[in-house]
Design a protein around this motif. Structure first.
Motif, mmCIF file in Angstrom:
data_model
loop_
_atom_site.group_PDB
_atom_site.id
_atom_site.type_symbol
_atom_site.label_atom_id
_atom_site.label_comp_id
_atom_site.label_asym_id
_atom_site.label_seq_id
_atom_site.Cartn_x
_atom_site.Cartn_y
_atom_site.Cartn_z
ATOM 1 N N GLN A 80 1.281 -1.101 -0.196
ATOM 2 C CA GLN A 80 0.191 -0.059 0.146
ATOM 3 C C GLN A 80 1.195 1.258 0.025
ATOM 4 O O GLN A 80 2.075 1.007 0.593
ATOM 5 N N LEU A 81 0.440 2.546 -0.646
ATOM 6 C CA LEU A 81 1.125 3.956 -0.460
ATOM 7 C C LEU A 81 0.723 4.680 1.035
ATOM 8 O O LEU A 81 -0.697 4.199 1.635
ATOM 9 N N PRO A 82 2.304 5.303 0.954
ATOM 10 C CA PRO A 82 2.162 5.745 2.437
ATOM 11 C C PRO A 82 1.436 6.878 2.784
ATOM 12 O O PRO A 82 0.804 7.537 1.959
ATOM 13 N N ASP A 83 0.044 7.176 3.364
ATOM 14 C CA ASP A 83 -0.449 8.078 3.575
ATOM 15 C C ASP A 83 0.526 9.655 3.086
ATOM 16 O O ASP A 83 1.150 9.863 4.010
ATOM 17 N N GLY A 84 -0.219 10.065 2.627
ATOM 18 C CA GLY A 84 0.029 11.567 2.861
ATOM 19 C C GLY A 84 0.672 11.773 1.119
ATOM 20 O O GLY A 84 0.788 12.883 0.197
ATOM 21 N N THR A 85 1.258 10.676 0.583
ATOM 22 C CA THR A 85 1.395 10.667 -0.862
ATOM 23 C C THR A 85 0.001 11.383 -2.107
ATOM 24 O O THR A 85 -0.950 11.147 -1.810
ATOM 25 N N VAL A 86 0.865 11.880 -2.847
ATOM 26 C CA VAL A 86 -0.294 12.466 -3.750
ATOM 27 C C VAL A 86 0.494 11.834 -4.730
ATOM 28 O O VAL A 86 1.091 11.895 -5.575
ATOM 29 N N VAL A 87 -0.714 11.394 -5.482
ATOM 30 C CA VAL A 87 -0.512 11.055 -7.259
ATOM 31 C C VAL A 87 -1.740 11.941 -8.373
ATOM 32 O O VAL A 87 -2.685 12.443 -7.987
ATOM 33 N N SER A 88 -0.819 12.037 -9.676
ATOM 34 C CA SER A 88 -1.974 13.213 -10.272
ATOM 35 C C SER A 88 -1.723 11.516 -11.488
ATOM 36 O O SER A 88 -1.190 11.446 -11.394
ATOM 37 N N LEU A 89 -3.873 12.102 -11.709
ATOM 38 C CA LEU A 89 -3.856 10.862 -12.909
ATOM 39 C C LEU A 89 -4.236 11.487 -14.338
ATOM 40 O O LEU A 89 -5.163 12.672 -13.421
ATOM 41 N N ARG A 90 -4.656 11.043 -15.578
ATOM 42 C CA ARG A 90 -5.115 11.428 -16.049
ATOM 43 C C ARG A 90 -6.211 9.932 -16.339
ATOM 44 O O ARG A 90 -5.383 8.881 -16.373
ATOM 45 N N GLU A 96 -8.176 15.616 -15.864
ATOM 46 C CA GLU A 96 -6.297 15.117 -15.421
ATOM 47 C C GLU A 96 -6.840 15.875 -13.727
ATOM 48 O O GLU A 96 -7.768 16.600 -13.361
ATOM 49 N N GLU A 97 -6.902 14.459 -12.909
ATOM 50 C CA GLU A 97 -7.056 14.582 -10.700
ATOM 51 C C GLU A 97 -5.348 14.524 -9.754
ATOM 52 O O GLU A 97 -4.875 13.529 -10.707
ATOM 53 N N THR A 98 -6.027 15.423 -8.937
ATOM 54 C CA THR A 98 -4.677 14.925 -8.393
ATOM 55 C C THR A 98 -5.039 14.497 -6.933
ATOM 56 O O THR A 98 -6.381 15.344 -6.754
ATOM 57 N N PHE A 99 -4.731 12.983 -6.490
ATOM 58 C CA PHE A 99 -5.659 13.328 -4.607
ATOM 59 C C PHE A 99 -4.329 12.260 -4.019
ATOM 60 O O PHE A 99 -3.328 12.796 -4.306
ATOM 61 N N GLN A 100 -4.669 12.522 -3.043
ATOM 62 C CA GLN A 100 -3.801 12.354 -1.873
ATOM 63 C C GLN A 100 -4.067 11.035 -1.473
ATOM 64 O O GLN A 100 -5.101 10.733 -0.811
ATOM 65 N N SER A 148 3.817 11.772 -6.233
ATOM 66 C CA SER A 148 4.959 12.872 -4.867
ATOM 67 C C SER A 148 5.011 11.689 -2.966
ATOM 68 O O SER A 148 3.351 11.949 -3.175
ATOM 69 N N PRO A 149 5.695 11.180 -2.647
ATOM 70 C CA PRO A 149 5.891 10.725 -1.507
ATOM 71 C C PRO A 149 5.961 11.331 -0.624
ATOM 72 O O PRO A 149 5.426 12.698 -0.512
ATOM 73 N N PRO A 150 5.342 11.473 0.570
ATOM 74 C CA PRO A 150 4.955 12.235 1.756
ATOM 75 C C PRO A 150 5.923 12.944 1.842
ATOM 76 O O PRO A 150 6.720 12.835 1.915
ATOM 77 N N LYS A 151 5.486 14.597 2.513
ATOM 78 C CA LYS A 151 6.948 15.148 3.265
ATOM 79 C C LYS A 151 7.167 15.323 4.219
ATOM 80 O O LYS A 151 6.199 14.513 5.152
#
Length: 151
Positions: A80-90, A96-100, A148-151
């Motif tokens: 699973q992806l870590p909490d806070g990862t930001v993903v942009s999808l087309r 295009e949408e960006t999700f956290q 983008s991984p969480p900061k």
């Protein structure tokens, strides 16, 4: 990859988990038998009510245990992806949408849970990859624009 928060959870996710556990515990306490209730030999409807409440309490106990495990182990595994990862999808229509990525579902419409079909399809994906995930209407696809991984 730097993960914010304790055990890989953001402070917002940890707070949401704590609130959810408190709410489930309150619901569980409301289902507890009242003093002397178990000794009564009521009719079949009374017995069925006690059984229904015991089953509901067991479900709540499992939910509480699941959420407590997320708090203990960080809410995600290697799959699973870590909490806070930001993903942009087309999407195929060009939008295009960006999700956290979040561990605990909330009211944020721009969030996806790490264990959702879309969240799981994103594991290991990188920019340019096409992913397929299951929806109630069947399989859907999207192209990963950015992860983008969480900061």
């Amino acid at each position: 990859m730097v993960i914010s928060g304790d055990k890989g959870l953001s402070s917002a996710a940890r707070s949401q988990l704590e609130k959810e556990i408190a709410s489930l515990r309150a619901q569980r306490a409301a289902l507890a038998p009242q003093p002397g209730e178990q000794e009564r030999t009521g009719d079949a409807a009374d017995q069925a009510d006690v059984i229904d409440r015991a089953e509901a309490a067991a479900r709540l106990d499992r939910q509480i245990a699941d959420l407590a495990a997320k708090m203990e182990h960080g809410g995600y595994g290697n799959d699973q992806l870590p909490d806070g990862t930001v993903v942009s999808l087309r999407f195929p229509d060009g939008d295009e949408e960006t999700f956290q990525v979040v561990t605990v579902p909330g009211e944020d419409a721009d969030a996806i849970t790490s264990d959702s079909p879309l969240g799981l399809a994103l594991v290991g994906a990188k920019a340019g990859d096409e992913i397929t995930y299951r929806t109630p209407r069947g399989d859907a696809t999207a192209t990963v624009v950015k992860v983008s991984p969480p900061k």
